[in-house]
Motif scaffolding. Structure first.
Motif, PDB file in Angstrom:
ATOM      1  N   LEU A  96     -40.273 -42.558  15.297  1.00 15.82           N
ATOM      2  CA  LEU A  96     -41.157 -43.350  14.330  1.00 15.82           C
ATOM      3  C   LEU A  96     -40.702 -43.391  12.815  1.00 15.82           C
ATOM      4  CD1 LEU A  96     -43.951 -44.171  13.652  1.00 15.82           C
ATOM      5  CD2 LEU A  96     -44.492 -41.756  13.454  1.00 15.82           C
ATOM      6  N   THR A  97     -39.832 -42.600  12.547  1.00 17.27           N
ATOM      7  CA  THR A  97     -39.042 -42.395  11.180  1.00 17.27           C
ATOM      8  C   THR A  97     -38.241 -43.741  10.985  1.00 17.27           C
ATOM      9  OG1 THR A  97     -39.141 -40.117  11.042  1.00 17.27           O
ATOM     10  CG2 THR A  97     -37.791 -41.193   9.532  1.00 17.27           C
ATOM     11  N   SER A  98     -37.401 -43.846  12.044  1.00 15.61           N
ATOM     12  CA  SER A  98     -36.452 -44.883  12.184  1.00 15.61           C
ATOM     13  C   SER A  98     -37.175 -46.551  11.939  1.00 15.61           C
ATOM     14  CB  SER A  98     -35.756 -44.927  13.315  1.00 15.61           C
ATOM     15  OG  SER A  98     -34.805 -46.271  13.474  1.00 15.61           O
ATOM     16  N   ALA A  99     -38.241 -46.520  12.807  1.00 10.15           N
ATOM     17  CA  ALA A  99     -39.313 -47.789  12.713  1.00 10.15           C
ATOM     18  C   ALA A  99     -39.819 -47.824  11.268  1.00 10.15           C
ATOM     19  CB  ALA A  99     -40.438 -47.585  13.787  1.00 10.15           C
ATOM     20  N   ALA A 100     -40.084 -46.858  10.760  1.00  4.44           N
ATOM     21  CA  ALA A 100     -40.723 -46.948   9.205  1.00  4.44           C
ATOM     22  C   ALA A 100     -39.834 -47.350   8.313  1.00  4.44           C
ATOM     23  CB  ALA A 100     -41.533 -45.475   8.946  1.00  4.44           C
ATOM     24  N   GLY A 101     -38.641 -47.478   8.378  1.00  4.27           N
ATOM     25  CA  GLY A 101     -37.979 -47.858   7.365  1.00  4.27           C
ATOM     26  C   GLY A 101     -37.507 -46.754   6.285  1.00  4.27           C
ATOM     27  N   PRO A 102     -36.934 -47.369   5.324  1.00  3.26           N
ATOM     28  CA  PRO A 102     -36.650 -46.428   4.072  1.00  3.26           C
ATOM     29  C   PRO A 102     -37.841 -46.127   3.269  1.00  3.26           C
ATOM     30  CG  PRO A 102     -36.193 -48.805   3.436  1.00  3.26           C
ATOM     31  CD  PRO A 102     -36.534 -48.748   5.031  1.00  3.26           C
ATOM     32  N   LEU A 103     -37.621 -44.818   2.393  1.00  5.39           N
ATOM     33  CA  LEU A 103     -38.580 -44.108   1.651  1.00  5.39           C
ATOM     34  C   LEU A 103     -38.857 -45.183   0.666  1.00  5.39           C
ATOM     35  CD1 LEU A 103     -37.359 -40.605   1.028  1.00  5.39           C
ATOM     36  CD2 LEU A 103     -39.545 -41.175   1.642  1.00  5.39           C
ATOM     37  N   PRO A 104     -40.252 -45.149   0.430  1.00  9.89           N
ATOM     38  CA  PRO A 104     -40.785 -46.182  -0.892  1.00  9.89           C
ATOM     39  C   PRO A 104     -40.280 -45.432  -2.036  1.00  9.89           C
ATOM     40  CG  PRO A 104     -42.687 -44.434   0.116  1.00  9.89           C
ATOM     41  CD  PRO A 104     -41.258 -44.566   1.022  1.00  9.89           C
ATOM     42  N   SER A 105     -39.899 -46.418  -3.003  1.00 11.50           N
ATOM     43  CA  SER A 105     -39.525 -45.912  -4.316  1.00 11.50           C
ATOM     44  C   SER A 105     -40.815 -44.996  -5.153  1.00 11.50           C
ATOM     45  CB  SER A 105     -39.100 -46.980  -5.003  1.00 11.50           C
ATOM     46  OG  SER A 105     -38.824 -46.670  -6.394  1.00 11.50           O
ATOM     47  N   THR A 106     -40.386 -43.943  -5.383  1.00 10.43           N
ATOM     48  CA  THR A 106     -41.262 -42.982  -5.821  1.00 10.43           C
ATOM     49  C   THR A 106     -40.787 -42.163  -7.399  1.00 10.43           C
ATOM     50  OG1 THR A 106     -42.463 -42.798  -3.792  1.00 10.43           O
ATOM     51  CG2 THR A 106     -43.302 -41.509  -5.359  1.00 10.43           C
ATOM     52  N   PRO A 107     -41.504 -41.845  -8.213  1.00  8.63           N
ATOM     53  CA  PRO A 107     -40.941 -41.297  -9.409  1.00  8.63           C
ATOM     54  C   PRO A 107     -40.648 -39.936  -8.875  1.00  8.63           C
ATOM     55  CG  PRO A 107     -42.634 -42.662 -10.045  1.00  8.63           C
ATOM     56  CD  PRO A 107     -42.566 -42.691  -8.539  1.00  8.63           C
ATOM     57  N   GLY A 108     -39.907 -39.383  -9.295  1.00 10.95           N
ATOM     58  CA  GLY A 108     -39.372 -37.404  -8.939  1.00 10.95           C
ATOM     59  C   GLY A 108     -38.851 -37.449  -7.729  1.00 10.95           C
ATOM     60  N   ARG A 210     -47.564 -38.343  -4.684  1.00 11.37           N
ATOM     61  CA  ARG A 210     -46.586 -39.155  -4.756  1.00 11.37           C
ATOM     62  C   ARG A 210     -47.250 -40.697  -4.454  1.00 11.37           C
ATOM     63  NH1 ARG A 210     -41.470 -38.809  -3.655  1.00 11.37           N
ATOM     64  NH2 ARG A 210     -41.295 -40.494  -1.990  1.00 11.37           N
ATOM     65  N   ALA A 211     -48.211 -40.627  -3.721  1.00  8.58           N
ATOM     66  CA  ALA A 211     -48.927 -41.806  -3.371  1.00  8.58           C
ATOM     67  C   ALA A 211     -49.745 -42.226  -4.875  1.00  8.58           C
ATOM     68  CB  ALA A 211     -50.093 -41.671  -2.422  1.00  8.58           C
ATOM     69  N   SER A 212     -50.311 -41.378  -5.567  1.00  4.27           N
ATOM     70  CA  SER A 212     -50.865 -41.643  -6.765  1.00  4.27           C
ATOM     71  C   SER A 212     -49.755 -42.007  -7.779  1.00  4.27           C
ATOM     72  CB  SER A 212     -51.428 -40.281  -7.228  1.00  4.27           C
ATOM     73  OG  SER A 212     -52.170 -40.621  -8.847  1.00  4.27           O
ATOM     74  N   ALA A 213     -48.539 -41.323  -7.984  1.00  3.80           N
ATOM     75  CA  ALA A 213     -47.659 -41.859  -8.716  1.00  3.80           C
ATOM     76  C   ALA A 213     -47.050 -43.354  -8.346  1.00  3.80           C
ATOM     77  CB  ALA A 213     -46.400 -41.068  -8.655  1.00  3.80           C
ATOM     78  N   ARG A 214     -47.129 -43.792  -7.267  1.00  4.47           N
ATOM     79  CA  ARG A 214     -46.690 -44.949  -6.964  1.00  4.47           C
ATOM     80  C   ARG A 214     -47.667 -46.016  -7.309  1.00  4.47           C
ATOM     81  NH1 ARG A 214     -44.793 -42.471  -2.073  1.00  4.47           N
ATOM     82  NH2 ARG A 214     -46.814 -42.975  -0.972  1.00  4.47           N
ATOM     83  N   ARG A 215     -49.039 -45.691  -7.640  1.00 10.44           N
ATOM     84  CA  ARG A 215     -50.096 -46.738  -7.931  1.00 10.44           C
ATOM     85  C   ARG A 215     -50.245 -46.587  -9.119  1.00 10.44           C
ATOM     86  NH1 ARG A 215     -52.837 -43.970  -3.780  1.00 10.44           N
ATOM     87  NH2 ARG A 215     -53.768 -42.528  -5.155  1.00 10.44           N
ATOM     88  N   GLY A 216     -49.561 -45.577  -9.921  1.00 12.74           N
ATOM     89  CA  GLY A 216     -49.738 -45.539 -11.289  1.00 12.74           C
ATOM     90  C   GLY A 216     -48.643 -46.374 -12.234  1.00 12.74           C
TER      91      GLY A 216
END
Length: 216
Positions: A96-108, A210-216
């Motif tokens: 599943l991790t392989s299929a999900a692809g790279p981490l989303p860009s996130t501050p911190g 982290r989800a909040s930081a990406r939206r902010g």
């Protein structure tokens, strides 16, 4: 993004692991609810999959550490069965991790990496505890809480086109013999369960931030 600290509650009656789960389990966390919504963002699911893999995707797992430590020798057959079943969960998580692809860009990101490494280390310490009952309680809580975690993973699998595998973990150990109560075994198992679930809540707190930081 600090991981939740230890919780003071130390139940001392059989069955209290279920009460602890009801209070602290992942199923009650708002970010888990958000990830299970049909409109959950792929970035948030990707982030959750990678974080869960960081904490629980390594071998040996915390179950393997508890098995090798062997503080409660009478639970060894159960730990062996649990270890084998969790190996299948790790394989599913890796795919599943392989299929999900790279981490989303996130501050911190560096702070997150350090926090997740510390969280995994804390779980390993629980599994290696010299306190009889602690590791069993922690592994039992993991098995119970994994049901909610698996719902998030299954949601991600469907979104990323990965086949969802059946969950085949053994039942947790909840009861102890009556004469074990005087030895403090239920309290130790409750402590282990509480600490495990507290760490899982810390994981969801991190992902929510982290989800909040990406939206902010």
């Amino acid at each position: 993004m600090a991981i939740s600290t230890a919780i003071d509650t130390q139940p001392d009656r059989r069955g209290d692991i279920l009460a602890i789960l009801a209070q602290l389990g992942s199923a009650a966390h708002p970010h888990v609810h958000a990830l299970l919504m049909p409109q959950a963002l792929l970035h948030d699911l990707t982030d959750a999959v990678h974080a869960i893999c960081t904490v629980h995707g390594n071998h040996p797992s915390m179950i393997d550490y508890a098995m090798a430590r062997g503080i409660e020798i009478e639970t060894l057959p159960w730990l062996i069965q649990s270890s084998r079943a969790f190996a299948q969960e790790r394989a599913f998580l890796a795919n599943l991790t392989s299929a999900a692809g790279p981490l989303p860009s996130t501050p911190g990101q560096a702070l997150t990496d350090a926090a997740l490494t510390q969280l995994r280390h804390t779980l390993e310490m629980l599994a290696n505890s010299d306190r009889r009952g602690c590791a069993t309680g922690a592994v039992s809580a993991l098995i119970l809480d994994w049901r909610a975690i698996r719902q998030v993973l299954d949601q991600a699998a469907r979104r990323f086109g990965v086949p969802v595998l059946p969950l085949d973990l053994p039942p947790p150990i909840l009861d102890v013999a009556q004469d074990e109560f005087a030895l403090g075994l239920p309290r130790a198992r409750g402590f282990g369960a509480t600490q495990l679930l507290g760490q899982h809540r810390g994981l969801w707190d991190i992902l929510e931030a982290r989800a909040s930081a990406r939206r902010g």
